[in-house]
Scaffold this active site. Structure first.
Site, mmCIF file in Angstrom:
data_model
loop_
_atom_site.group_PDB
_atom_site.id
_atom_site.type_symbol
_atom_site.label_atom_id
_atom_site.label_comp_id
_atom_site.label_asym_id
_atom_site.label_seq_id
_atom_site.Cartn_x
_atom_site.Cartn_y
_atom_site.Cartn_z
ATOM 1 C CG HIS A 216 -1.028 3.999 4.552
ATOM 2 N ND1 HIS A 216 -1.764 3.676 5.799
ATOM 3 C CD2 HIS A 216 -0.442 2.692 4.234
ATOM 4 C CE1 HIS A 216 -1.692 2.176 5.909
ATOM 5 N NE2 HIS A 216 -1.116 1.806 4.741
ATOM 6 C CB CYS B 155 -1.051 -0.029 1.306
ATOM 7 S SG CYS B 155 -0.172 -0.463 2.746
#
Ligand code: A2P
Length: 340
Positions: free
Chosen positions: A246, A133
């Site tokens: 994130h 990710c």
């Protein structure tokens, strides 16, 4: 040999990424024929909804992949290691979200905005790997800059949400917050320390070189996706008490002179990127506002004048969507458009 509808399996369908894959398939109106949802004995028999229809989750151990065109796997590395080759041998193309196959030279590692043509390599093993990710959002933001100015070196520090560790970690953060506010002692299981109101510079296992596997993934995967071993990457990965999204503080050094205005201009036209960069108005990417969005958001673009050609930026994306489910579904869209 394109078809009207494709038979799809989602392996790990009850997990944080698996559920998001179902959302993305539905939202993007993917032409799903038969849908097979698989998990472990823990949740086999549960019901999930897709396009208003109820589907009973089956047991991966008992699954027959014959007749399934594409399987999207996110059940954890060791489970993919065992079952992805079984599905691939049955003639199904596997898009695997775990780290297990990513560095296999016979398995393409694909971010559709960056290296879409690499999908063709799926024929060797019938498997395509979905990158980590944190790597995905970084390469989406940096590839257009690499193409224009030649990136020599990347220094990245991540601020990664707990959903990257799965559903159980999200439950752990919320249980710890509740425990603390009700004067109970917070319990920990997923992380070695309390994650509520804390940050842990520890994602995945530590390696002999002092880095974590998560940090090493960002180094190795970036080179593979860029198809360029010369790019130097140094990463520090930190878990923060955020549920989804994130953040990444990224510093780059380029071959050619570069200005923040040029970066803003290039990124404003880059696929999958949205520039949010008006600090005067307190406008910059944030985890909260990026959740459930598809884009990689970039802001705080500024010169690093401690090196010859340096830029700093702040990059945020929803790790469950572009960092996982959306990227996987975009790979599948390329597969059905050009290959199967
Ligand atoms: P289950 O619900 O049965 O545990 P997350 O990353 O959010 O923790 O989700 C992991 C997903 O992978 C879940 O759907 C989980 O199913 C599934 N999974 C984990 N281990 C296995 C296994 N051994 N076989 C099949 N599915 C598994």
């Amino acid at each position: 040999m394109s078809k009207d509808l494709y038979n799809i399996a989602v392996v790990g369908a009850t997990g944080a990424v698996g559920k998001e894959i179902l959302n993305v398939l539905e939202q993007r109106k993917f032409p799903v024929g038969e849908l097979t949802l698989l998990a472990s004995e823990r949740s086999a028999g549960e019901t999930l909804t897709f396009k208003g229809q109820h589907y009973v989750v089956g047991l991966l151990d008992k699954a027959d992949f014959k007749g399934i065109d594409i399987a999207l796997f996110s059940p954890g590395g060791s489970v993919s290691a065992k079952y992805a080759p079984i599905a691939a041998a049955a003639g199904c193309v596997v898009v695997d979200n775990t780290s297990h196959f990513r560095m296999d030279p016979d398995v393409p590692l694909v971010v559709p905005e960056v290296n879409p043509d690499d999908v063709a390599g799926y024929v060797k093993k019938n498997i395509i790997a979905n990158p980590n990710c944190s790597t995905i959002q970084m390469v989406v933001a940096l590839k257009p800059i690499h193409d224009a100015f030649g990136i020599k070196r990347i220094v990245v520090s991540t601020y990664q949400s707990v959903s990257g560790s799965g559903r159980v970690a999200m439950d752990e953060l919320s249980a710890q917050v509740t425990a603390i506010y009700t004067m109970k002692s917070p319990e920990k299981e997923v992380y070695p320390h309390q994650i509520a109101f804390n940050c842990l510079p520890h994602i995945d296992d530590f390696l002999d070189n002092g880095y974590t596997k998560e940090e090493q993934k960002m180094v190795d995967e970036t080179k593979k996706i860029f198809g360029d071993d010369s790019v130097k990457v140094s990463a520090t990965a930190v878990r923060v008490p955020v549920f989804v999204g994130h953040g990444e503080s990224i510093n780059i050094e380029t071959e050619d002179p570069i200005t923040p205005e040029e970066v803003r201009q290039i990124l404003s036209e880059a696929p999958g990127v949205e520039v949010v960069d008006d600090p005067e108005k307190s406008l910059y990417p944030q985890q909260l506002t990026s959740a459930e969005c598809d884009e990689v958001f970039v802001g705080r673009i500024r010169t690093d004048d401690t090196v010859e050609n340096g830029i700093n930026m702040w990059v945020v994306s929803d790790n469950l969507r572009k960092g996982a489910a959306l990227n996987a579904v975009q790979i599948v869209e390329l597969l059905i458009r050009d290959y199967i």
